[in-house]
Design an enzyme around this catalytic site. Structure first.
Site, PDB file in Angstrom:
ATOM      1  N   ASP A   9      -2.547  -0.783  10.609  1.00  0.00           N
ATOM      2  CA  ASP A   9      -2.138  -0.546   9.233  1.00  0.00           C
ATOM      3  C   ASP A   9      -0.994  -1.507   8.929  1.00  0.00           C
ATOM      4  O   ASP A   9      -0.336  -2.012   9.837  1.00  0.00           O
ATOM      5  CB  ASP A   9      -1.678   0.908   9.095  1.00  0.00           C
ATOM      6  CG  ASP A   9      -1.126   1.219   7.730  1.00  0.00           C
ATOM      7  OD1 ASP A   9      -1.784   0.889   6.726  1.00  0.00           O
ATOM      8  OD2 ASP A   9      -0.024   1.794   7.659  1.00  0.00           O
ATOM      9  N   ASP A  11       1.649  -1.323   5.745  1.00  0.00           N
ATOM     10  CA  ASP A  11       2.858  -0.693   5.222  1.00  0.00           C
ATOM     11  C   ASP A  11       3.189   0.563   6.017  1.00  0.00           C
ATOM     12  O   ASP A  11       2.391   1.489   6.098  1.00  0.00           O
ATOM     13  CB  ASP A  11       2.674  -0.355   3.741  1.00  0.00           C
ATOM     14  CG  ASP A  11       2.318  -1.573   2.900  1.00  0.00           C
ATOM     15  OD1 ASP A  11       2.681  -2.695   3.294  1.00  0.00           O
ATOM     16  OD2 ASP A  11       1.665  -1.401   1.855  1.00  0.00           O
TER      17      ASP A  11
END
Length: 189
Positions: A9, A11
């Site tokens: 991922d 953020d």
């Protein structure tokens, strides 16, 4: 032969999540993230960012702003000797664009990267700060590790402890994964 990879991922996992990251001048890497990615690079493990960017569909930021932030993240990583092999993003949001297959935990962006880079998701790592980031590990049979951030819901941590693994940092998740490759006798290169 398809290779194991690390699907990360963005953020809240690689860079600080400031709620709809849209200004490249505010992008800051999470301490240790670049070093963890560099260890994957050094081990020959392809690194793929898979990120939901529903703010595009919601009109909070544009595709061009997303691209500027993406470039900034890659530049900051490169400045610390780390690189990303591919980036996949979902610009949709179900409340605005309807359902799609590329929004996590959907599998389309993972499958696209696997096809483009000859990757084996069943032997891969899936890391993020939300449960949706690690749920694809269950679908593919890979290793899912939740790395909680200050934005991670406590319920995600509880469920991750039951179904996946939880690590304090991206570096810890990477270390677990690299150790599992050695144990399995499956070099990444």
């Amino acid at each position: 032969m398809p290779r194991p990879a690390a699907y990360l991922d963005r953020d809240g996992t690689i860079n600080v999540d400031t709620d709809h990251v849209r200004d490249p001048d505010t992008v800051t890497l999470i301490p240790g993230a670049a070093a963890a990615i560099r260890r994957l690079n050094d081990a020959g493990v392809p690194v793929v960012i898979v990120t939901n960017q529903g703010g595009i569909a919601r009109g909070i930021f544009t595709e061009a702003q997303y691209e500027s932030v993406r470039e900034k993240v890659l530049q900051l990583l490169a400045a610390e000797g780390a690189h990303i092999d591919a980036v996949q993003h979902c610009p949709h949001h179900p409340d605005f664009t309807g359902p799609c297959e590329c929004r996590k935990p959907g599998l389309l962006n993972y499958q696209r990267a696997a096809a483009a880079l000859d990757l084996d998701p069943a032997r891969s790592l899936f890391v993020g700060d939300r449960l949706t980031d690690v749920l694809p590990a269950a679908a593919f049979g890979g290793m899912g590790v939740l790395v909680p951030s200050d934005r991670t819901k406590p319920a995600y941590v509880t469920e991750a402890r039951e179904r996946f693994a939880v690590a304090d940092t991206l570096g810890e998740a990477v270390d677990r994964f690299l150790a599992s490759l050695v144990t399995a006798g499956a070099p990444a290169k």
